[in-house]
Design a protein around this motif. Structure first.
Motif, PDB file in Angstrom:
ATOM      1  N   GLY A 173      14.096  26.032  31.676  1.00 25.83           N
ATOM      2  CA  GLY A 173      15.161  25.162  31.065  1.00 25.83           C
ATOM      3  C   GLY A 173      14.791  23.692  30.881  1.00 25.83           C
ATOM      4  N   ALA A 174      14.268  23.309  31.953  1.00 23.88           N
ATOM      5  CA  ALA A 174      13.618  21.901  31.855  1.00 23.88           C
ATOM      6  C   ALA A 174      12.780  21.832  30.717  1.00 23.88           C
ATOM      7  CB  ALA A 174      13.122  21.474  33.158  1.00 23.88           C
ATOM      8  N   THR A 175      11.790  22.812  30.446  1.00 23.51           N
ATOM      9  CA  THR A 175      10.983  22.534  29.256  1.00 23.51           C
ATOM     10  C   THR A 175      11.777  22.497  27.779  1.00 23.51           C
ATOM     11  OG1 THR A 175       9.020  23.988  30.526  1.00 23.51           O
ATOM     12  CG2 THR A 175       9.016  23.826  28.099  1.00 23.51           C
ATOM     13  N   LEU A 176      12.763  23.267  27.780  1.00 24.95           N
ATOM     14  CA  LEU A 176      13.315  23.339  26.640  1.00 24.95           C
ATOM     15  C   LEU A 176      14.236  21.782  26.380  1.00 24.95           C
ATOM     16  CD1 LEU A 176      14.683  24.749  24.041  1.00 24.95           C
ATOM     17  CD2 LEU A 176      16.396  25.612  25.595  1.00 24.95           C
ATOM     18  N   SER A 177      14.839  21.366  27.563  1.00 27.91           N
ATOM     19  CA  SER A 177      15.642  20.280  27.334  1.00 27.91           C
ATOM     20  C   SER A 177      14.489  18.959  27.091  1.00 27.91           C
ATOM     21  CB  SER A 177      16.156  19.832  28.602  1.00 27.91           C
ATOM     22  OG  SER A 177      17.367  20.843  28.821  1.00 27.91           O
ATOM     23  N   LEU A 178      13.257  19.104  27.917  1.00 29.15           N
ATOM     24  CA  LEU A 178      12.327  17.997  27.579  1.00 29.15           C
ATOM     25  C   LEU A 178      11.627  18.336  26.045  1.00 29.15           C
ATOM     26  CD1 LEU A 178      10.177  16.110  28.602  1.00 29.15           C
ATOM     27  CD2 LEU A 178       8.763  18.062  29.267  1.00 29.15           C
ATOM     28  N   SER A 179      11.684  19.267  25.523  1.00 29.95           N
ATOM     29  CA  SER A 179      11.102  19.235  24.155  1.00 29.95           C
ATOM     30  C   SER A 179      11.982  18.784  23.217  1.00 29.95           C
ATOM     31  CB  SER A 179      10.860  20.852  23.872  1.00 29.95           C
ATOM     32  OG  SER A 179      10.020  21.411  24.975  1.00 29.95           O
ATOM     33  N   GLN A 180      13.400  18.980  23.516  1.00 33.44           N
ATOM     34  CA  GLN A 180      14.425  18.388  22.604  1.00 33.44           C
ATOM     35  C   GLN A 180      14.385  16.889  22.665  1.00 33.44           C
ATOM     36  OE1 GLN A 180      17.559  20.822  23.904  1.00 33.44           O
ATOM     37  NE2 GLN A 180      17.539  22.080  22.003  1.00 33.44           N
ATOM     38  N   ALA A 181      14.442  16.317  23.698  1.00 33.71           N
ATOM     39  CA  ALA A 181      14.300  14.847  23.983  1.00 33.71           C
ATOM     40  C   ALA A 181      12.968  14.455  23.458  1.00 33.71           C
ATOM     41  CB  ALA A 181      14.338  14.524  25.661  1.00 33.71           C
ATOM     42  N   MET A 182      11.920  15.006  23.724  1.00 35.38           N
ATOM     43  CA  MET A 182      10.825  14.392  22.896  1.00 35.38           C
ATOM     44  C   MET A 182      10.812  14.544  21.527  1.00 35.38           C
ATOM     45  SD  MET A 182       7.606  16.593  25.494  1.00 35.38           S
ATOM     46  CE  MET A 182       6.532  16.252  23.995  1.00 35.38           C
ATOM     47  N   ALA A 183      11.429  15.599  20.918  1.00 34.45           N
ATOM     48  CA  ALA A 183      11.543  15.758  19.511  1.00 34.45           C
ATOM     49  C   ALA A 183      12.363  14.436  18.991  1.00 34.45           C
ATOM     50  CB  ALA A 183      12.173  16.967  19.103  1.00 34.45           C
ATOM     51  N   ALA A 184      13.433  14.030  19.756  1.00 31.80           N
ATOM     52  CA  ALA A 184      14.178  12.732  19.223  1.00 31.80           C
ATOM     53  C   ALA A 184      13.332  11.519  19.211  1.00 31.80           C
ATOM     54  CB  ALA A 184      15.313  12.861  19.952  1.00 31.80           C
ATOM     55  N   ASP A 185      12.649  11.577  20.171  1.00 26.96           N
ATOM     56  CA  ASP A 185      11.676  10.264  20.555  1.00 26.96           C
ATOM     57  C   ASP A 185      10.548  10.153  19.567  1.00 26.96           C
ATOM     58  OD1 ASP A 185      13.031   9.443  22.367  1.00 26.96           O
ATOM     59  OD2 ASP A 185      11.988  10.332  24.044  1.00 26.96           O
ATOM     60  N   LEU A 186       9.876  11.322  19.198  1.00 26.59           N
ATOM     61  CA  LEU A 186       8.564  11.264  18.403  1.00 26.59           C
ATOM     62  C   LEU A 186       8.789  11.459  16.734  1.00 26.59           C
ATOM     63  CD1 LEU A 186       6.344  13.182  20.976  1.00 26.59           C
ATOM     64  CD2 LEU A 186       6.743  10.788  20.799  1.00 26.59           C
ATOM     65  N   LEU A 187      10.040  11.860  16.545  1.00 23.65           N
ATOM     66  CA  LEU A 187      10.218  12.055  15.139  1.00 23.65           C
ATOM     67  C   LEU A 187       9.928  10.896  14.330  1.00 23.65           C
ATOM     68  CD1 LEU A 187      11.027  14.213  12.686  1.00 23.65           C
ATOM     69  CD2 LEU A 187      13.261  13.704  13.134  1.00 23.65           C
ATOM     70  N   PRO A 188      10.433   9.834  14.646  1.00 28.59           N
ATOM     71  CA  PRO A 188      10.056   8.520  13.648  1.00 28.59           C
ATOM     72  C   PRO A 188       8.577   8.275  13.680  1.00 28.59           C
ATOM     73  CG  PRO A 188      12.088   8.220  15.362  1.00 28.59           C
ATOM     74  CD  PRO A 188      11.421   9.441  15.759  1.00 28.59           C
ATOM     75  N   GLU A 189       7.916   8.929  14.562  1.00 26.37           N
ATOM     76  CA  GLU A 189       6.330   8.703  14.405  1.00 26.37           C
ATOM     77  C   GLU A 189       5.536   9.759  13.568  1.00 26.37           C
ATOM     78  OE1 GLU A 189       4.483   6.728  18.262  1.00 26.37           O
ATOM     79  OE2 GLU A 189       6.264   7.555  19.095  1.00 26.37           O
ATOM     80  N   GLY A 190       6.513  10.681  13.244  1.00 26.71           N
ATOM     81  CA  GLY A 190       5.844  11.755  12.514  1.00 26.71           C
ATOM     82  C   GLY A 190       5.251  12.891  13.327  1.00 26.71           C
ATOM     83  N   ILE A 191       5.660  12.932  14.625  1.00 28.63           N
ATOM     84  CA  ILE A 191       5.294  14.117  15.563  1.00 28.63           C
ATOM     85  C   ILE A 191       6.326  15.060  15.573  1.00 28.63           C
ATOM     86  CG2 ILE A 191       4.310  14.571  17.780  1.00 28.63           C
ATOM     87  CD1 ILE A 191       3.193  11.913  17.874  1.00 28.63           C
ATOM     88  N   ARG A 192       6.232  16.274  15.176  1.00 24.44           N
ATOM     89  CA  ARG A 192       7.403  17.456  15.508  1.00 24.44           C
ATOM     90  C   ARG A 192       7.017  18.226  16.897  1.00 24.44           C
ATOM     91  NH1 ARG A 192       7.026  21.622  12.724  1.00 24.44           N
ATOM     92  NH2 ARG A 192       4.849  21.383  12.255  1.00 24.44           N
TER      93      ARG A 192
END
Length: 251
Positions: A151-170
């Protein structure tokens, strides 16, 4: 020409099971692939590079990722598959075991991502795919610690997606059901009646069998590849319908 020609991928826990199936599939699709694993001298198919690392060791992870990036001359795709299992209810495992599993399954992913981000930022096709579990979204008996970690992996991934999208990383997640992997085979071997336990695990999934590692790998390739350029911050369940289907009993 493969969809992944010219792309470079790093797969953690890639010496067996889902990780190995993913590394083989990426290579077959044209990628240059390095496996990062704590196994000693694993028997890998030709063409897969190997770097030894234990993801519980920050310095070792940083050095291993640097070696992989240097060897491949860059990095485009990171697949975080390395993890360990845990069995029992909330009262079963000690504090030490909770810390150990969360450290490897969650913080281990953080360590690898942190080390890989400089190279991923230099890529025009950067993608991270984290391997989660149906345990992150469905309540399973005797999986309290494992479910908390995934569950932590899923939440971590969604937070990372928000942080990294402006840098072009999915960043995306694949949530397998119970897969036919060496870890599950070891779990079955510890049961009082391995055949009955396997039957129960198969019956738990609506399609009536264990998930093949290659099926999980296929979902990873979709999320990591150019066809998923508009897909980030989500997960794909490869669980035989376990998360969403409620079929009538057979018979």
């Amino acid at each position: 020409m493969g969809d992944f020609d010219g792309l470079r991928a790093l797969v953690t826990g890639g010496a067996s099971g889902i990780g190995l199936a993913t590394a083989v599939a990426l290579q077959a699709a044209g990628a240059t692939v390095t496996v990062l694993d704590r196994a000693d001298d694993p028997d890998l198919p030709d063409g897969l590079a190997f770097v030894h690392a234990d993801i519980s060791d920050s310095a070792g992870v940083a050095a291993a990722v640097d070696t992989a990036v240097e060897t491949m001359r860059g990095l485009d795709i990171l697949v975080n598959n390395a993890a360990i299992g845990a069995v029992g209810g909330v009262e079963t495992n000690s504090d030490e075991e909770w810390h150990r599993v969360l450290d490897i399954n969650v913080v281990g992913t953080v360590r690898v991502c942190r080390a890989a981000l400089p190279a991923l930022r230099a890529s025009a096709a950067a993608a991270i795919v984290n391997i989660g579990s149906v345990a992150a979204t469905v309540g399973l008996p005797q999986r309290a610690l494992y479910s908390a970690a995934k569950g932590a992996t899923l939440s971590l991934s969604q937070a990372m997606a928000a942080d990294l999208l402006p840098e072009g990383i999915r960043v995306n997640v694949v949530n397998p059901g119970t897969a036919d992997t060496p870890w599950v085979q070891r779990l079955l071997a510890q049961a009082d009646d391995p055949a009955a336990e396997r039957t129960a695990l198969e019956a738990r999934q609506p399609h009536g069998r264990l998930v093949a590692a290659e099926e999980v790998a296929a979902a990873v390739l979709y999320l990591a590849g150019p066809a998923a350029g508009s897909t980030t911050g989500t997960y794909v369940a490869v669980d035989g319908g376990m998360q969403t289907l409620r079929l009538r009993p057979r018979g």
